[in-house]
Design a protein around this motif. Structure first.
Motif, PDB file in Angstrom:
ATOM      1  N   LYS A  83       0.850  -1.195   0.000  1.00  0.00           N
ATOM      2  CA  LYS A  83       0.000   0.000   0.000  1.00  0.00           C
ATOM      3  C   LYS A  83       0.886   1.246   0.000  1.00  0.00           C
ATOM      4  O   LYS A  83       1.848   1.335   0.755  1.00  0.00           O
ATOM      5  N   PRO A  84       0.581   2.231  -0.835  1.00  0.00           N
ATOM      6  CA  PRO A  84       1.392   3.454  -0.883  1.00  0.00           C
ATOM      7  C   PRO A  84       1.233   4.287   0.385  1.00  0.00           C
ATOM      8  O   PRO A  84       0.298   4.092   1.167  1.00  0.00           O
ATOM      9  N   ASP A  85       2.159   5.209   0.585  1.00  0.00           N
ATOM     10  CA  ASP A  85       2.087   6.100   1.746  1.00  0.00           C
ATOM     11  C   ASP A  85       0.771   6.878   1.726  1.00  0.00           C
ATOM     12  O   ASP A  85       0.219   7.179   0.670  1.00  0.00           O
ATOM     13  N   ARG A  86       0.297   7.219   2.930  1.00  0.00           N
ATOM     14  CA  ARG A  86      -0.939   7.983   3.039  1.00  0.00           C
ATOM     15  C   ARG A  86      -0.735   9.150   3.998  1.00  0.00           C
ATOM     16  O   ARG A  86      -0.426   8.948   5.174  1.00  0.00           O
ATOM     17  N   ASN A  87      -0.901  10.361   3.495  1.00  0.00           N
ATOM     18  CA  ASN A  87      -0.768  11.552   4.317  1.00  0.00           C
ATOM     19  C   ASN A  87      -2.088  11.813   5.048  1.00  0.00           C
ATOM     20  O   ASN A  87      -3.123  12.031   4.414  1.00  0.00           O
ATOM     21  N   ILE A  88      -2.041  11.778   6.384  1.00  0.00           N
ATOM     22  CA  ILE A  88      -3.258  11.948   7.192  1.00  0.00           C
ATOM     23  C   ILE A  88      -3.171  13.212   8.065  1.00  0.00           C
ATOM     24  O   ILE A  88      -3.906  13.323   9.055  1.00  0.00           O
ATOM     25  N   THR A  89      -2.290  14.127   7.697  1.00  0.00           N
ATOM     26  CA  THR A  89      -2.070  15.324   8.522  1.00  0.00           C
ATOM     27  C   THR A  89      -3.372  16.042   8.851  1.00  0.00           C
ATOM     28  O   THR A  89      -3.620  16.405  10.014  1.00  0.00           O
ATOM     29  N   ASP A  90      -4.222  16.229   7.859  1.00  0.00           N
ATOM     30  CA  ASP A  90      -5.463  16.974   8.069  1.00  0.00           C
ATOM     31  C   ASP A  90      -6.547  16.138   8.749  1.00  0.00           C
ATOM     32  O   ASP A  90      -7.607  16.681   9.101  1.00  0.00           O
ATOM     33  N   LEU A  91      -6.299  14.847   8.936  1.00  0.00           N
ATOM     34  CA  LEU A  91      -7.301  13.970   9.539  1.00  0.00           C
ATOM     35  C   LEU A  91      -7.045  13.691  11.014  1.00  0.00           C
ATOM     36  O   LEU A  91      -7.876  13.081  11.688  1.00  0.00           O
ATOM     37  N   VAL A  92      -5.897  14.134  11.519  1.00  0.00           N
ATOM     38  CA  VAL A  92      -5.563  13.929  12.933  1.00  0.00           C
ATOM     39  C   VAL A  92      -6.285  14.973  13.780  1.00  0.00           C
ATOM     40  O   VAL A  92      -6.181  16.175  13.532  1.00  0.00           O
ATOM     41  N   LYS A  93      -7.016  14.508  14.771  1.00  0.00           N
ATOM     42  CA  LYS A  93      -7.759  15.401  15.655  1.00  0.00           C
ATOM     43  C   LYS A  93      -6.904  15.742  16.876  1.00  0.00           C
ATOM     44  O   LYS A  93      -6.307  14.862  17.503  1.00  0.00           O
ATOM     45  N   LEU A  94      -6.855  17.031  17.224  1.00  0.00           N
ATOM     46  CA  LEU A  94      -6.057  17.514  18.350  1.00  0.00           C
ATOM     47  C   LEU A  94      -6.958  18.102  19.426  1.00  0.00           C
ATOM     48  O   LEU A  94      -7.948  18.770  19.134  1.00  0.00           O
ATOM     49  N   SER A  95      -6.585  17.863  20.677  1.00  0.00           N
ATOM     50  CA  SER A  95      -7.290  18.497  21.792  1.00  0.00           C
ATOM     51  C   SER A  95      -6.271  18.829  22.881  1.00  0.00           C
ATOM     52  O   SER A  95      -5.282  18.112  23.062  1.00  0.00           O
ATOM     53  N   CYS A 186       6.533  29.895  30.244  1.00  0.00           N
ATOM     54  CA  CYS A 186       6.323  29.653  28.821  1.00  0.00           C
ATOM     55  C   CYS A 186       4.939  29.078  28.550  1.00  0.00           C
ATOM     56  O   CYS A 186       4.460  28.186  29.277  1.00  0.00           O
ATOM     57  N   VAL A 187       4.314  29.570  27.510  1.00  0.00           N
ATOM     58  CA  VAL A 187       3.026  29.071  27.046  1.00  0.00           C
ATOM     59  C   VAL A 187       3.174  28.760  25.553  1.00  0.00           C
ATOM     60  O   VAL A 187       3.540  29.639  24.766  1.00  0.00           O
ATOM     61  N   LEU A 188       2.897  27.524  25.158  1.00  0.00           N
ATOM     62  CA  LEU A 188       3.118  27.091  23.781  1.00  0.00           C
ATOM     63  C   LEU A 188       1.877  26.436  23.194  1.00  0.00           C
ATOM     64  O   LEU A 188       1.046  25.883  23.928  1.00  0.00           O
ATOM     65  N   ASP A 189       1.779  26.517  21.884  1.00  0.00           N
ATOM     66  CA  ASP A 189       0.729  25.806  21.143  1.00  0.00           C
ATOM     67  C   ASP A 189       1.374  24.665  20.360  1.00  0.00           C
ATOM     68  O   ASP A 189       2.515  24.773  19.888  1.00  0.00           O
ATOM     69  N   LEU A 190       0.636  23.606  20.212  1.00  0.00           N
ATOM     70  CA  LEU A 190       1.130  22.424  19.512  1.00  0.00           C
ATOM     71  C   LEU A 190       0.300  22.184  18.259  1.00  0.00           C
ATOM     72  O   LEU A 190      -0.919  22.315  18.275  1.00  0.00           O
ATOM     73  N   ARG A 191       0.980  21.847  17.149  1.00  0.00           N
ATOM     74  CA  ARG A 191       0.249  21.473  15.938  1.00  0.00           C
ATOM     75  C   ARG A 191       0.956  20.304  15.262  1.00  0.00           C
ATOM     76  O   ARG A 191       2.147  20.065  15.481  1.00  0.00           O
ATOM     77  N   VAL A 192       0.205  19.613  14.420  1.00  0.00           N
ATOM     78  CA  VAL A 192       0.747  18.496  13.652  1.00  0.00           C
ATOM     79  C   VAL A 192       1.233  19.039  12.310  1.00  0.00           C
ATOM     80  O   VAL A 192       0.435  19.459  11.468  1.00  0.00           O
ATOM     81  N   SER A 193       2.542  19.046  12.111  1.00  0.00           N
ATOM     82  CA  SER A 193       3.097  19.528  10.837  1.00  0.00           C
ATOM     83  C   SER A 193       2.919  18.507   9.738  1.00  0.00           C
ATOM     84  O   SER A 193       2.620  18.840   8.593  1.00  0.00           O
ATOM     85  N   GLU A 194       3.115  17.223  10.084  1.00  0.00           N
ATOM     86  CA  GLU A 194       2.977  16.169   9.099  1.00  0.00           C
ATOM     87  C   GLU A 194       2.712  14.851   9.805  1.00  0.00           C
ATOM     88  O   GLU A 194       3.328  14.537  10.821  1.00  0.00           O
ATOM     89  N   ALA A 195       1.813  14.058   9.232  1.00  0.00           N
ATOM     90  CA  ALA A 195       1.539  12.715   9.726  1.00  0.00           C
ATOM     91  C   ALA A 195       1.332  11.829   8.501  1.00  0.00           C
ATOM     92  O   ALA A 195       0.381  12.035   7.736  1.00  0.00           O
ATOM     93  N   VAL A 196       2.218  10.860   8.318  1.00  0.00           N
ATOM     94  CA  VAL A 196       2.184   9.995   7.136  1.00  0.00           C
ATOM     95  C   VAL A 196       2.222   8.534   7.550  1.00  0.00           C
ATOM     96  O   VAL A 196       3.150   8.105   8.245  1.00  0.00           O
ATOM     97  N   LEU A 197       1.227   7.790   7.126  1.00  0.00           N
ATOM     98  CA  LEU A 197       1.196   6.335   7.344  1.00  0.00           C
ATOM     99  C   LEU A 197       1.987   5.674   6.242  1.00  0.00           C
ATOM    100  O   LEU A 197       1.825   6.014   5.056  1.00  0.00           O
ATOM    101  N   HIS A 198       2.827   4.704   6.579  1.00  0.00           N
ATOM    102  CA  HIS A 198       3.623   4.015   5.564  1.00  0.00           C
ATOM    103  C   HIS A 198       4.010   2.623   6.047  1.00  0.00           C
ATOM    104  O   HIS A 198       3.911   2.306   7.234  1.00  0.00           O
ATOM    105  N   ASN A 199       4.450   1.788   5.108  1.00  0.00           N
ATOM    106  CA  ASN A 199       4.906   0.445   5.449  1.00  0.00           C
ATOM    107  C   ASN A 199       6.414   0.402   5.474  1.00  0.00           C
ATOM    108  O   ASN A 199       7.081   1.347   5.103  1.00  0.00           O
TER     109      ASN A 199
END
Length: 199
Positions: A83-95, A186-199
């Motif tokens: 299975k090819p790589d799958r970019n899921i960056t926009d599908l990851v839910k953050l709280s 210090c007060v920081l915000d966290l975000r997902v820059s990239e999330a890629v599923l791969h074999n």
């Protein structure tokens, strides 16, 4: 050729954990080009011009057909087996990822079957207030969970690609991120820059 191989190696290293698949794809292209060049060279070998003319066109057609068949078979097997790589960056839910202080935690959830064996995750910390140097010394402890099972925690800094093995996850992938920063102000915000599923 050596220069091309070196460039390919540097490019693959820059891809991080996802480089293996890109190298495999590039290797297939290089192999086919090499095959074509070899066949073209063989066609110049006959000393008898008449004999060369008689088999040059059929030889070229056979070589072209061979390349097409190899591409078709290779692509079919590739899609069936790998299975090819799958970019899921926009599908990851953050709280809990905004206004984080020392000891604060954020949760990441991907609530779909990953259908891959690994996740390449890159998390970025951002300072919402101007001034100060809070991002550089900050550290994150990432504890992944697959189908509710907690796996070994990993350490990371902002912008670092973190390779995570999913160990046969079938339903969902989660992770808890614990923030450690020397300055309690210090007060920081966290975000997902990239999330890629791969074999």
């Amino acid at each position: 050729m050596w220069v091309a191989a070196g460039a390919l190696g540097v490019w693959a290293a820059a891809q991080g954990a996802k480089g293996a698949e890109n190298v495999e794809n590039a290797s297939l292209v290089v192999a086919l080009i090499t095959l074509g060049v070899t066949v073209a060279g063989m066609m110049r070998k006959p000393q008898d011009e008449r004999a060369a003319a008689e088999w040059r066109l059929p030889g070229m057609l056979i070589a072209a057909l061979g390349i097409v068949v190899a591409l078709a078979v290779g692509a079919t097997l590739w899609m069936l087996i790998h299975k090819p790589d799958r970019n899921i960056t926009d599908l990851v839910k953050l709280s809990g990822n905004t206004g984080m202080r020392f000891g604060g935690t954020a949760d990441l959830v991907y609530d779909q079957p990953p259908e891959r064996e690994n996740l390449a995750l890159t998390l970025t910390l951002e300072n919402p207030h101007p001034g100060g140097n809070c991002v550089t010394p900050a550290r994150m402890t990432v504890t992944p969970k697959v189908d509710g099972r907690e796996l070994k925690a990993r350490e990371a800094v902002s912008g670092q690609e973190l390779p995570l093995q999913l160990y046969g996850a079938e339903r969902r992938v989660e992770a808890q991120v614990l923030l450690t920063v020397p300055d309690p102000a210090c007060v920081l915000d966290l975000r997902v820059s990239e999330a890629v599923l791969h074999n």
